[in-house]
Design a protein around this motif. Structure first.
Motif, mmCIF file in Angstrom:
data_model
loop_
_atom_site.group_PDB
_atom_site.id
_atom_site.type_symbol
_atom_site.label_atom_id
_atom_site.label_comp_id
_atom_site.label_asym_id
_atom_site.label_seq_id
_atom_site.Cartn_x
_atom_site.Cartn_y
_atom_site.Cartn_z
ATOM 1 N N CYS A 95 0.847 -1.181 0.000
ATOM 2 C CA CYS A 95 0.000 0.000 0.000
ATOM 3 C C CYS A 95 0.897 1.251 0.000
ATOM 4 N N ASN A 96 0.467 2.254 -0.728
ATOM 5 C CA ASN A 96 1.203 3.520 -0.792
ATOM 6 C C ASN A 96 0.244 4.679 -0.578
ATOM 7 N N ALA A 97 0.707 5.682 0.140
ATOM 8 C CA ALA A 97 -0.094 6.891 0.313
ATOM 9 C C ALA A 97 0.811 8.102 0.225
ATOM 10 N N GLN A 98 0.372 9.074 -0.528
ATOM 11 C CA GLN A 98 1.069 10.357 -0.570
ATOM 12 C C GLN A 98 0.293 11.290 0.344
ATOM 13 N N LEU A 99 0.919 11.696 1.432
ATOM 14 C CA LEU A 99 0.175 12.454 2.422
ATOM 15 C C LEU A 99 1.037 13.497 3.118
ATOM 16 N N MET A 100 0.343 14.427 3.761
ATOM 17 C CA MET A 100 0.993 15.444 4.581
ATOM 18 C C MET A 100 0.632 15.166 6.040
ATOM 19 N N THR A 101 1.598 15.279 6.905
ATOM 20 C CA THR A 101 1.324 15.131 8.329
ATOM 21 C C THR A 101 1.039 16.502 8.930
ATOM 22 N N VAL A 102 0.616 16.487 10.163
ATOM 23 C CA VAL A 102 0.325 17.735 10.871
ATOM 24 C C VAL A 102 1.585 18.581 10.979
ATOM 25 N N VAL A 103 2.729 17.919 11.128
ATOM 26 C CA VAL A 103 3.986 18.643 11.321
ATOM 27 C C VAL A 103 4.645 18.979 9.980
ATOM 28 N N VAL A 104 4.655 18.027 9.071
ATOM 29 C CA VAL A 104 5.321 18.210 7.775
ATOM 30 C C VAL A 104 4.261 18.425 6.712
ATOM 31 N N ARG A 105 4.090 19.674 6.309
ATOM 32 C CA ARG A 105 3.026 19.995 5.347
ATOM 33 C C ARG A 105 3.547 19.913 3.919
ATOM 34 N N THR A 106 4.318 18.892 3.651
ATOM 35 C CA THR A 106 4.821 18.598 2.316
ATOM 36 C C THR A 106 4.420 17.168 1.982
ATOM 37 N N PRO A 107 3.822 16.945 0.800
ATOM 38 C CA PRO A 107 3.394 15.572 0.466
ATOM 39 C C PRO A 107 4.589 14.633 0.370
ATOM 40 N N LEU A 108 4.545 13.571 1.136
ATOM 41 C CA LEU A 108 5.588 12.557 1.114
ATOM 42 C C LEU A 108 4.959 11.194 0.897
ATOM 43 N N ASN A 109 5.746 10.271 0.367
ATOM 44 C CA ASN A 109 5.262 8.909 0.139
ATOM 45 C C ASN A 109 5.488 8.033 1.359
ATOM 46 N N TYR A 110 4.464 7.304 1.722
ATOM 47 C CA TYR A 110 4.551 6.337 2.815
ATOM 48 C C TYR A 110 4.144 4.969 2.279
ATOM 49 N N TRP A 111 4.759 3.929 2.859
ATOM 50 C CA TRP A 111 4.520 2.565 2.402
ATOM 51 C C TRP A 111 4.084 1.670 3.564
ATOM 52 N N GLY A 112 3.234 0.712 3.221
ATOM 53 C CA GLY A 112 2.901 -0.331 4.177
ATOM 54 C C GLY A 112 3.977 -1.401 4.184
ATOM 55 N N GLN A 113 3.791 -2.397 5.051
ATOM 56 C CA GLN A 113 4.803 -3.435 5.211
ATOM 57 C C GLN A 113 4.680 -4.531 4.155
ATOM 58 N N GLY A 114 3.583 -4.548 3.435
ATOM 59 C CA GLY A 114 3.387 -5.537 2.383
ATOM 60 C C GLY A 114 2.558 -6.718 2.851
ATOM 61 N N THR A 115 1.784 -7.261 1.938
ATOM 62 C CA THR A 115 0.986 -8.457 2.229
ATOM 63 C C THR A 115 1.114 -9.418 1.044
ATOM 64 N N GLN A 116 1.328 -10.682 1.358
ATOM 65 C CA GLN A 116 1.573 -11.681 0.323
ATOM 66 C C GLN A 116 0.266 -12.136 -0.321
ATOM 67 N N VAL A 117 0.273 -12.144 -1.648
ATOM 68 C CA VAL A 117 -0.826 -12.723 -2.420
ATOM 69 C C VAL A 117 -0.240 -13.849 -3.265
ATOM 70 N N THR A 118 -0.774 -15.040 -3.100
ATOM 71 C CA THR A 118 -0.309 -16.187 -3.852
ATOM 72 C C THR A 118 -1.482 -16.817 -4.593
ATOM 73 N N VAL A 119 -1.329 -16.955 -5.904
ATOM 74 C CA VAL A 119 -2.378 -17.544 -6.733
ATOM 75 C C VAL A 119 -1.853 -18.866 -7.265
ATOM 76 N N SER A 120 -2.503 -19.938 -6.886
ATOM 77 C CA SER A 120 -2.060 -21.268 -7.313
ATOM 78 C C SER A 120 -2.743 -21.664 -8.616
ATOM 79 N N SER A 121 -2.004 -22.403 -9.423
ATOM 80 C CA SER A 121 -2.546 -22.820 -10.730
ATOM 81 C C SER A 121 -3.246 -24.169 -10.639
#
Length: 121
Positions: A95-121
């Motif tokens: 997951c990615n979000a471009q956001l501004m925090t209360v302290v830093v009013r400049t849009p920055l990119n933040y990332w989640g830790q990731g989640t595995q998706v596995t599709v079996s055939s």
């Protein structure tokens, strides 16, 4: 401090469906674009889908017609409904979000830790 927490990954058979969710929390002032990226083993991270705060969406060609991105601005959440899954969709989804925090009013990119998706055939 901002956190992006993903949920909803797992193992599914070809043709199946999964729904990913991501919630942004912390000292958030505003959230611009949110999106999903994925990284398969041995490959670079690639865009899956993005959505602006106004609801404009963008999809990778490989997922058009199968995946749907949506968001709830009031809850700072973004979702990815994945249908007709294929083995080539197997990856860690971030997951990615471009956001501004209360302290830093400049849009920055933040990332989640990731989640595995596995599709079996």
């Amino acid at each position: 401090q901002v956190q992006l927490v993903e949920s909803g990954g797992g193992l599914v058979q070809t043709g199946g469906s999964l729904r990913l969710s991501c919630a942004a929390s912390g000292s958030i002032f505003s959230v611009n674009a949110m999106g999903w990226y994925r990284q398969a083993p041995g490959k670079q991270r690639e865009l899956v889908a993005t959505i602006t705060s106004g609801g404009r969406t963008n999809y990778a060609d490989s997922v058009k017609g199968r995946f749907t991105i949506s968001r709830d601005n009031a809850k700072n959440t973004v979702h990815l409904q994945m249908n007709s899954l294929k083995p080539e969709d197997t990856a860690v989804y971030y997951c990615n979000a471009q956001l501004m925090t209360v302290v830093v009013r400049t849009p920055l990119n933040y990332w989640g830790q990731g989640t595995q998706v596995t599709v079996s055939s």
